[in-house]
Design a protein around this motif. Sequence first.
Motif, PDB file in Angstrom:
ATOM      1  N   UNK A 255       1.111   1.785 -17.590  1.00 40.38           N
ATOM      2  CA  UNK A 255       0.746   0.669 -16.709  1.00 40.38           C
ATOM      3  C   UNK A 255      -0.390   1.109 -15.791  1.00 40.38           C
ATOM      4  N   UNK A 256      -1.469   0.339 -15.766  1.00 40.99           N
ATOM      5  CA  UNK A 256      -2.540   0.603 -14.815  1.00 40.99           C
ATOM      6  C   UNK A 256      -2.011   0.321 -13.413  1.00 40.99           C
ATOM      7  N   UNK A 257      -2.104   1.314 -12.533  1.00 41.68           N
ATOM      8  CA  UNK A 257      -1.536   1.182 -11.197  1.00 41.68           C
ATOM      9  C   UNK A 257      -2.601   1.382 -10.133  1.00 41.68           C
ATOM     10  N   UNK A 258      -2.595   0.486  -9.156  1.00 42.76           N
ATOM     11  CA  UNK A 258      -3.494   0.556  -8.010  1.00 42.76           C
ATOM     12  C   UNK A 258      -2.647   1.005  -6.815  1.00 42.76           C
ATOM     13  N   UNK A 259      -2.948   2.170  -6.256  1.00 41.42           N
ATOM     14  CA  UNK A 259      -2.185   2.699  -5.127  1.00 41.42           C
ATOM     15  C   UNK A 259      -2.655   2.002  -3.855  1.00 41.42           C
ATOM     16  N   UNK A 260      -1.817   1.105  -3.348  1.00 42.42           N
ATOM     17  CA  UNK A 260      -2.209   0.265  -2.213  1.00 42.42           C
ATOM     18  C   UNK A 260      -1.551   0.699  -0.902  1.00 42.42           C
ATOM     19  N   UNK A 261      -0.297   1.082  -0.952  1.00 42.57           N
ATOM     20  CA  UNK A 261       0.391   1.528   0.250  1.00 42.57           C
ATOM     21  C   UNK A 261       1.027   0.409   1.036  1.00 42.57           C
ATOM     22  N   UNK A 262       0.243  -0.551   1.506  1.00 46.31           N
ATOM     23  CA  UNK A 262       0.788  -1.626   2.339  1.00 46.31           C
ATOM     24  C   UNK A 262       0.636  -2.975   1.638  1.00 46.31           C
ATOM     25  N   UNK A 263       1.403  -3.941   2.113  1.00 43.82           N
ATOM     26  CA  UNK A 263       1.457  -5.257   1.484  1.00 43.82           C
ATOM     27  C   UNK A 263       0.126  -5.987   1.547  1.00 43.82           C
ATOM     28  N   UNK A 264      -0.545  -5.935   2.689  1.00 45.23           N
ATOM     29  CA  UNK A 264      -1.804  -6.674   2.837  1.00 45.23           C
ATOM     30  C   UNK A 264      -2.827  -6.218   1.800  1.00 45.23           C
ATOM     31  N   UNK A 265      -2.923  -4.909   1.601  1.00 43.20           N
ATOM     32  CA  UNK A 265      -3.865  -4.384   0.617  1.00 43.20           C
ATOM     33  C   UNK A 265      -3.470  -4.795  -0.794  1.00 43.20           C
ATOM     34  N   UNK A 266      -2.179  -4.694  -1.109  1.00 47.01           N
ATOM     35  CA  UNK A 266      -1.705  -5.039  -2.450  1.00 47.01           C
ATOM     36  C   UNK A 266      -1.962  -6.500  -2.766  1.00 47.01           C
ATOM     37  N   UNK A 267      -1.659  -7.388  -1.835  1.00 51.94           N
ATOM     38  CA  UNK A 267      -1.851  -8.817  -2.078  1.00 51.94           C
ATOM     39  C   UNK A 267      -3.339  -9.133  -2.222  1.00 51.94           C
ATOM     40  N   UNK A 268      -4.150  -8.566  -1.359  1.00 47.23           N
ATOM     41  CA  UNK A 268      -5.594  -8.846  -1.420  1.00 47.23           C
ATOM     42  C   UNK A 268      -6.183  -8.416  -2.765  1.00 47.23           C
ATOM     43  N   UNK A 269      -5.809  -7.230  -3.241  1.00 51.41           N
ATOM     44  CA  UNK A 269      -6.361  -6.740  -4.510  1.00 51.41           C
ATOM     45  C   UNK A 269      -5.815  -7.522  -5.694  1.00 51.41           C
ATOM     46  N   UNK A 270      -4.520  -7.856  -5.660  1.00 50.23           N
ATOM     47  CA  UNK A 270      -3.938  -8.628  -6.761  1.00 50.23           C
ATOM     48  C   UNK A 270      -4.554 -10.012  -6.847  1.00 50.23           C
ATOM     49  N   UNK A 271      -4.778 -10.645  -5.697  1.00 46.07           N
ATOM     50  CA  UNK A 271      -5.385 -11.972  -5.693  1.00 46.07           C
ATOM     51  C   UNK A 271      -6.826 -11.930  -6.173  1.00 46.07           C
ATOM     52  N   UNK A 272      -7.537 -10.890  -5.809  1.00 47.32           N
ATOM     53  CA  UNK A 272      -8.935 -10.760  -6.249  1.00 47.32           C
ATOM     54  C   UNK A 272      -9.032 -10.564  -7.757  1.00 47.32           C
TER      55      UNK A 272
ATOM     56  N   UNK B  77       9.620 -10.010   1.911  1.00 49.86           N
ATOM     57  CA  UNK B  77       9.219 -11.243   1.239  1.00 49.86           C
ATOM     58  C   UNK B  77       8.393 -12.144   2.120  1.00 49.86           C
ATOM     59  N   UNK B  78       8.727 -12.193   3.403  1.00 49.79           N
ATOM     60  CA  UNK B  78       7.954 -13.009   4.341  1.00 49.79           C
ATOM     61  C   UNK B  78       6.535 -12.458   4.502  1.00 49.79           C
ATOM     62  N   UNK B  79       6.409 -11.137   4.499  1.00 50.39           N
ATOM     63  CA  UNK B  79       5.083 -10.525   4.623  1.00 50.39           C
ATOM     64  C   UNK B  79       4.228 -10.854   3.401  1.00 50.39           C
ATOM     65  N   UNK B  80       4.821 -10.753   2.218  1.00 53.85           N
ATOM     66  CA  UNK B  80       4.114 -11.126   0.990  1.00 53.85           C
ATOM     67  C   UNK B  80       3.665 -12.589   1.058  1.00 53.85           C
ATOM     68  N   UNK B  81       4.592 -13.468   1.429  1.00 58.09           N
ATOM     69  CA  UNK B  81       4.288 -14.901   1.493  1.00 58.09           C
ATOM     70  C   UNK B  81       3.176 -15.190   2.485  1.00 58.09           C
ATOM     71  N   UNK B  82       3.258 -14.565   3.654  1.00 55.56           N
ATOM     72  CA  UNK B  82       2.247 -14.795   4.687  1.00 55.56           C
ATOM     73  C   UNK B  82       0.870 -14.332   4.224  1.00 55.56           C
ATOM     74  N   UNK B  83       0.798 -13.175   3.592  1.00 59.30           N
ATOM     75  CA  UNK B  83      -0.488 -12.670   3.120  1.00 59.30           C
ATOM     76  C   UNK B  83      -1.092 -13.563   2.052  1.00 59.30           C
ATOM     77  N   UNK B  84      -0.243 -14.075   1.152  1.00 60.68           N
ATOM     78  CA  UNK B  84      -0.734 -14.986   0.107  1.00 60.68           C
ATOM     79  C   UNK B  84      -1.246 -16.280   0.732  1.00 60.68           C
ATOM     80  N   UNK B  85      -0.435 -16.870   1.581  1.00 59.78           N
ATOM     81  CA  UNK B  85      -0.793 -18.179   2.139  1.00 59.78           C
ATOM     82  C   UNK B  85      -2.020 -18.082   3.037  1.00 59.78           C
ATOM     83  N   UNK B  86      -2.158 -16.973   3.756  1.00 65.48           N
ATOM     84  CA  UNK B  86      -3.323 -16.805   4.625  1.00 65.48           C
ATOM     85  C   UNK B  86      -4.613 -16.678   3.820  1.00 65.48           C
TER      86      UNK B  86
END
Length: 464
Positions: A407-424, A451-460
């Motif tokens: 599996x290609x893995x992107x080491x993000x560390x925090x939720x904000x980084x992971x969501x931003x890269x996945x969305x991009x 889960x709330x942090x993930x949701x907030x980052x996506x919606x923002x």
Amino acid sequence: MIPVSGFEGAVVGVLGLGRSGLSAARALREGGAQVLVWDDNIAARERATDEGFEARDLRRAMDEMACLVVSPGIPHLYPEPNPVIAAALDAGVPVDNDIGLFFRSLGAGWEMYDRAPKVIAVTGSNGKSTTSALLHHILTSSGRESQLAGNIGRGVLDIDPPGDGGMIVLELSSYQTELARALTPDVAVFTNLSPDHLDRHAGLGGYFAAKRRLFAEGGPDRAVIGVDEPEGRFLAGQLSEGRSDDRVIRISSGRKLLGPGWYVFARKGFLAEWRKGRQVASIDLREISGLPGAHNHQNACAAYAACRSLGLAPRDIEAALRSFAGLPHRSQLIAEANGVRYVNDSKATNVDSALKALQAFDKIRWVCGGLMKEGGLGGLAAGLPHVTKAYVIGREPEAFALQLPGVEADICGDMATAVARAMADAQPGEVVLLAPAAASFDQYDNFELRGQDFTRNVQDALPK
């Protein structure tokens, strides 16, 4: 409130003053007991004393106590007993929890009912919250009085006394079923079993034994048993008097079940009910948005079977399934934009539940990671072909990524980084899925906050 009976004038200790502990203290006092309380947390003790309870070191009150009531998060046997519980066991003081108090007290005064209320209790490793909520939704949608409590909704002793023919749906964890001195549901549901809480139960056998108590101790009128694992098949066999014994309803997701008994199973998106060798009902689950994936189809089978055992018609159950919105943090569709779906399954805290989430979708941008549980991530192998790329969070994301071969893995560390890269990176037709396969405690207090942090980052990040 359900007042606790059987302790009028007696001294009862309550250890742990979270939601269930404080609720038990109130219900004991309402039933006429003299209640002593303790919690190592000073703020929790102060909240209890503000309500008029006496806080005292319970180890020094064993000679007075008729019973010790323990909150579910406090170990009573493994890895080692809490010192207060150890003192109670040494002194011969019975140890119970709010679930045991509930079952011993609920039946008081039932001669007043024309139709006795019924209790449906749900346990298992995965899906018990969704199954419980779905049961409650079907019952209320069908015009039945229903209350949802236990490990979801309200504390069991906080509910209102049920009305004539009222239904009470309880979600029960292994921590709750293991200790309760009384377990007498009318219908008991076992969803599935996978390794979890192994330190608390000294291994998988102890964990299964804790779940099994709901059926062995309680002797329910009907038992709905998931038979996709050996433990479920063993339990169904122990409860059944023979192949045609319809007191046991076997359920499955992915396996066709045939024989003279009572079966409910889902295959290729269709739920089927068979009884006495004949199909009696079928439901197309594929377009029910609140129940995506094979794991949710198993939840639908469990809720359907329990409701059928209570006399509900298939058409009424189907209508309620179609209006079920799902639960937060459990395969929850939180957004859809530009052909990409965003799904929050933060409750997938172990490998088995995360695997089910991965198998529910194709072309996944997978946000994962956190505090890995015992046993590693090898059990995810069957779901990894569904993953286009992983975006790993947590304090040790590198170690997590190393257990995802191919599996290609992107080491993000925090939720904000992971969501931003996945969305991009996400393309139309793909799913950005949070299914961590790990506990949240390295970065969050609980899976809900994750889960709330993930949701907030996506919606923002989505266009307004």
